[in-house]
Design a protein around this motif. Structure first.
Motif, PDB file in Angstrom:
ATOM      1  N   LEU A  59       0.825  -1.213   0.000  1.00 10.82           N
ATOM      2  CA  LEU A  59       0.000   0.000   0.000  1.00 10.82           C
ATOM      3  C   LEU A  59       0.860   1.264   0.000  1.00 10.82           C
ATOM      4  O   LEU A  59       0.576   2.219  -0.724  1.00 10.82           O
ATOM      5  CB  LEU A  59      -0.921   0.005   1.222  1.00 10.82           C
ATOM      6  N   VAL A  60       1.903   1.275   0.808  1.00 13.45           N
ATOM      7  CA  VAL A  60       2.797   2.432   0.842  1.00 13.45           C
ATOM      8  C   VAL A  60       3.455   2.621  -0.525  1.00 13.45           C
ATOM      9  O   VAL A  60       3.602   3.755  -1.005  1.00 13.45           O
ATOM     10  CB  VAL A  60       3.859   2.271   1.946  1.00 13.45           C
ATOM     11  N   ALA A  61       3.852   1.525  -1.154  1.00 11.39           N
ATOM     12  CA  ALA A  61       4.447   1.618  -2.490  1.00 11.39           C
ATOM     13  C   ALA A  61       3.460   2.230  -3.482  1.00 11.39           C
ATOM     14  O   ALA A  61       3.843   3.046  -4.332  1.00 11.39           O
ATOM     15  CB  ALA A  61       4.891   0.233  -2.959  1.00 11.39           C
ATOM     16  N   GLN A  62       2.177   1.869  -3.364  1.00  7.96           N
ATOM     17  CA  GLN A  62       1.157   2.451  -4.245  1.00  7.96           C
ATOM     18  C   GLN A  62       0.997   3.949  -3.982  1.00  7.96           C
ATOM     19  O   GLN A  62       0.825   4.740  -4.921  1.00  7.96           O
ATOM     20  CB  GLN A  62      -0.175   1.742  -4.042  1.00  7.96           C
ATOM     21  N   GLU A  65       3.949   5.693  -5.563  1.00  8.78           N
ATOM     22  CA  GLU A  65       3.796   5.723  -7.018  1.00  8.78           C
ATOM     23  C   GLU A  65       2.773   6.783  -7.434  1.00  8.78           C
ATOM     24  O   GLU A  65       2.981   7.519  -8.409  1.00  8.78           O
ATOM     25  CB  GLU A  65       3.364   4.351  -7.533  1.00  8.78           C
ATOM     26  N   ARG A  66       1.677   6.855  -6.692  1.00  8.62           N
ATOM     27  CA  ARG A  66       0.639   7.849  -7.017  1.00  8.62           C
ATOM     28  C   ARG A  66       1.187   9.266  -6.839  1.00  8.62           C
ATOM     29  O   ARG A  66       0.937  10.146  -7.674  1.00  8.62           O
ATOM     30  CB  ARG A  66      -0.588   7.630  -6.130  1.00  8.62           C
ATOM     31  N   LEU A  67       1.924   9.491  -5.775  1.00  8.51           N
ATOM     32  CA  LEU A  67       2.512  10.808  -5.550  1.00  8.51           C
ATOM     33  C   LEU A  67       3.524  11.149  -6.631  1.00  8.51           C
ATOM     34  O   LEU A  67       3.563  12.275  -7.135  1.00  8.51           O
ATOM     35  CB  LEU A  67       3.171  10.853  -4.166  1.00  8.51           C
ATOM     36  N   ALA A  68       4.352  10.183  -6.992  1.00  7.18           N
ATOM     37  CA  ALA A  68       5.375  10.421  -8.007  1.00  7.18           C
ATOM     38  C   ALA A  68       4.767  10.725  -9.373  1.00  7.18           C
ATOM     39  O   ALA A  68       5.366  11.448 -10.182  1.00  7.18           O
ATOM     40  CB  ALA A  68       6.296   9.207  -8.102  1.00  7.18           C
ATOM     41  N   ASP A  72       2.134  17.199 -12.030  1.00 11.16           N
ATOM     42  CA  ASP A  72       1.434  18.356 -12.576  1.00 11.16           C
ATOM     43  C   ASP A  72       0.322  18.865 -11.665  1.00 11.16           C
ATOM     44  O   ASP A  72      -0.272  19.903 -11.937  1.00 11.16           O
ATOM     45  CB  ASP A  72       0.828  18.009 -13.944  1.00 11.16           C
ATOM     46  N   ALA A  73       0.034  18.122 -10.599  1.00 17.49           N
ATOM     47  CA  ALA A  73      -1.060  18.513  -9.706  1.00 17.49           C
ATOM     48  C   ALA A  73      -0.506  19.295  -8.513  1.00 17.49           C
ATOM     49  O   ALA A  73       0.644  19.104  -8.117  1.00 17.49           O
ATOM     50  CB  ALA A  73      -1.794  17.274  -9.211  1.00 17.49           C
ATOM     51  N   PRO A  74      -1.320  20.195  -7.931  1.00 13.04           N
ATOM     52  CA  PRO A  74      -0.892  20.856  -6.698  1.00 13.04           C
ATOM     53  C   PRO A  74      -0.562  19.812  -5.633  1.00 13.04           C
ATOM     54  O   PRO A  74      -1.211  18.761  -5.560  1.00 13.04           O
ATOM     55  CB  PRO A  74      -2.112  21.689  -6.299  1.00 13.04           C
ATOM     56  N   ALA A  75       0.438  20.101  -4.815  1.00 10.67           N
ATOM     57  CA  ALA A  75       0.947  19.090  -3.877  1.00 10.67           C
ATOM     58  C   ALA A  75      -0.127  18.543  -2.953  1.00 10.67           C
ATOM     59  O   ALA A  75      -0.227  17.326  -2.755  1.00 10.67           O
ATOM     60  CB  ALA A  75       2.097  19.685  -3.067  1.00 10.67           C
ATOM     61  N   LEU A  76      -0.942  19.414  -2.370  1.00  8.78           N
ATOM     62  CA  LEU A  76      -1.940  18.928  -1.427  1.00  8.78           C
ATOM     63  C   LEU A  76      -3.067  18.174  -2.130  1.00  8.78           C
ATOM     64  O   LEU A  76      -3.653  17.250  -1.568  1.00  8.78           O
ATOM     65  CB  LEU A  76      -2.500  20.086  -0.603  1.00  8.78           C
ATOM     66  N   ALA A  77      -3.349  18.539  -3.383  1.00  9.78           N
ATOM     67  CA  ALA A  77      -4.342  17.777  -4.151  1.00  9.78           C
ATOM     68  C   ALA A  77      -3.806  16.376  -4.429  1.00  9.78           C
ATOM     69  O   ALA A  77      -4.545  15.390  -4.367  1.00  9.78           O
ATOM     70  CB  ALA A  77      -4.659  18.503  -5.456  1.00  9.78           C
ATOM     71  N   ALA A  78      -2.518  16.283  -4.732  1.00  2.00           N
ATOM     72  CA  ALA A  78      -1.890  14.977  -4.967  1.00  2.00           C
ATOM     73  C   ALA A  78      -1.903  14.141  -3.698  1.00  2.00           C
ATOM     74  O   ALA A  78      -2.157  12.938  -3.725  1.00  2.00           O
ATOM     75  CB  ALA A  78      -0.467  15.160  -5.473  1.00  2.00           C
ATOM     76  N   ALA A  79      -1.605  14.776  -2.557  1.00  5.07           N
ATOM     77  CA  ALA A  79      -1.620  14.060  -1.281  1.00  5.07           C
ATOM     78  C   ALA A  79      -3.024  13.567  -0.957  1.00  5.07           C
ATOM     79  O   ALA A  79      -3.206  12.451  -0.451  1.00  5.07           O
ATOM     80  CB  ALA A  79      -1.098  14.969  -0.165  1.00  5.07           C
ATOM     81  N   SER A  80      -4.029  14.381  -1.252  1.00  2.00           N
ATOM     82  CA  SER A  80      -5.412  13.974  -1.025  1.00  2.00           C
ATOM     83  C   SER A  80      -5.774  12.780  -1.897  1.00  2.00           C
ATOM     84  O   SER A  80      -6.432  11.840  -1.453  1.00  2.00           O
ATOM     85  CB  SER A  80      -6.350  15.148  -1.330  1.00  2.00           C
ATOM     86  N   ASP A  81      -5.322  12.796  -3.143  1.00  2.00           N
ATOM     87  CA  ASP A  81      -5.590  11.686  -4.064  1.00  2.00           C
ATOM     88  C   ASP A  81      -4.942  10.397  -3.562  1.00  2.00           C
ATOM     89  O   ASP A  81      -5.550   9.329  -3.588  1.00  2.00           O
ATOM     90  CB  ASP A  81      -5.049  12.042  -5.450  1.00  2.00           C
ATOM     91  N   ALA A  82      -3.700  10.512  -3.061  1.00  2.00           N
ATOM     92  CA  ALA A  82      -3.004   9.332  -2.549  1.00  2.00           C
ATOM     93  C   ALA A  82      -3.665   8.807  -1.279  1.00  2.00           C
ATOM     94  O   ALA A  82      -3.769   7.596  -1.071  1.00  2.00           O
ATOM     95  CB  ALA A  82      -1.531   9.672  -2.274  1.00  2.00           C
ATOM     96  N   VAL A 127       8.111  13.323   2.759  1.00  2.40           N
ATOM     97  CA  VAL A 127       9.116  13.479   1.708  1.00  2.40           C
ATOM     98  C   VAL A 127       8.510  14.202   0.501  1.00  2.40           C
ATOM     99  O   VAL A 127       9.118  15.116  -0.066  1.00  2.40           O
ATOM    100  CB  VAL A 127       9.680  12.100   1.294  1.00  2.40           C
ATOM    101  N   PHE A 128       7.297  13.813   0.129  1.00  7.22           N
ATOM    102  CA  PHE A 128       6.648  14.437  -1.026  1.00  7.22           C
ATOM    103  C   PHE A 128       6.353  15.910  -0.767  1.00  7.22           C
ATOM    104  O   PHE A 128       6.536  16.762  -1.653  1.00  7.22           O
ATOM    105  CB  PHE A 128       5.352  13.693  -1.338  1.00  7.22           C
ATOM    106  N   LEU A 129       5.902  16.245   0.438  1.00  5.72           N
ATOM    107  CA  LEU A 129       5.469  17.616   0.739  1.00  5.72           C
ATOM    108  C   LEU A 129       6.617  18.578   0.953  1.00  5.72           C
ATOM    109  O   LEU A 129       6.398  19.785   1.068  1.00  5.72           O
ATOM    110  CB  LEU A 129       4.534  17.602   1.949  1.00  5.72           C
ATOM    111  N   ARG A 130       7.845  18.078   0.999  1.00  2.56           N
ATOM    112  CA  ARG A 130       8.988  18.988   1.083  1.00  2.56           C
ATOM    113  C   ARG A 130       9.056  19.913  -0.125  1.00  2.56           C
ATOM    114  O   ARG A 130       9.519  21.047  -0.021  1.00  2.56           O
ATOM    115  CB  ARG A 130      10.292  18.199   1.193  1.00  2.56           C
ATOM    116  N   ASP A 131       8.611  19.421  -1.267  1.00  4.79           N
ATOM    117  CA  ASP A 131       8.606  20.277  -2.460  1.00  4.79           C
ATOM    118  C   ASP A 131       7.674  21.460  -2.268  1.00  4.79           C
ATOM    119  O   ASP A 131       7.916  22.550  -2.785  1.00  4.79           O
ATOM    120  CB  ASP A 131       8.176  19.480  -3.693  1.00  4.79           C
TER     121      ASP A 131
END
Length: 235
Positions: A59-62, A65-68, A72-82, A127-131
């Motif tokens: 699940l963490v790997a998924q 992958e979704r975050l990576a 092109d999406a805003p960071a928090l929108a991507a985090a919400s999707d993941a 790690v993802f949200l550092r950007d």
């Protein structure tokens, strides 16, 4: 569709947990119900406790992958999707997820393990949200806080569904609202124009003149930068 030995073992274990309880179910009971040997069980799981939890590594790997894939999406929108991806996994499990929740509430060791399982998710979001925050690995407090908010929002919604307070569609909608709250909290407040600081000068005077005559002069002195004494006074 033919199930794998791991799937048969998992189905058998959860059926027995529901019938007899977690502590009362043994590995021998599980393999007998699944129709496999002990060796097969221990190829799939290291202990009975492992059957309870989903494959968090997968699940963490998924999530990663979704975050990576969301550059092109805003960071928090991507985090919400993941986070929604993880919620969907539990919703798809249905009654099994709710049984797992009830069992973990009753067994302290399982609660501890469940708490520890949250850390890899938190790390992936951090790690993802550092950007978004522009922080470094050595100093990423804001990313840490945002990751904690994402995980907490997801868990709040998931627990409500696990307890039977919401249905699947309502849980999805709640997650959207919860992530909107995270985004609102995460957005820096716009700077406000502060009113100029009003300074007050306090002057101590000694004079033989009436106070009513002195006040206008004192006010004028207080309004003039650099004015040291009111006229007619002595220091």
């Amino acid at each position: 569709m033919t199930s794998t030995p791991r799937e048969r073992l998992t189905d058998a274990a959860f059926a027995l947990f529901a019938e007899r309880g977690f502590h009362e179910t043994t590995v021998d009971d599980v393999v007998a119900r699944a129709g496999v040997g002990r060796t097969t069980f221990f190829r799939a799981f290291s202990a009975k406790e492992d059957v309870i939890f989903p494959d968090h590594e997968a699940l963490v790997a998924q999530v990663q992958e979704r975050l990576a894939a969301s550059s092109d999406a805003p960071a928090l929108a991507a985090a919400s999707d993941a986070a929604g991806l993880v919620l969907e996994h539990y919703l798809a499990e249905g009654d099994r997820a709710r049984l797992r929740y009830r069992i973990t509430r009753q067994v302290a060791a399982l609660r501890d393990r469940e708490a520890a399982s949250q850390l890899p998710y938190h790390r992936a979001f951090r790690v993802f949200l550092r950007d978004l925050t522009g922080e470094s690995e050595a100093s990423d407090l804001r990313a840490e806080l945002l990751a904690g908010a994402v995980v907490t929002a997801h868990n709040h919604v998931l627990r409500r569904w696990l307890r039977g307070h919401t249905e699947a569609d309502a849980a999805r909608a709640e997650l959207g609202r919860a992530m909107a709250e995270v985004a609102l909290w995460a957005t820096p407040s716009a700077p406000t124009d502060l009113a100029p600081v009003q300074e007050t000068a306090i002057v101590v005077v000694r004079s033989t003149r009436p106070v009513d005559e002195l006040l206008p002069a004192l006010r004028a002195a207080a309004a003039e930068p650099g004015a040291a004494h009111a006229p007619g006074s002595t220091a």
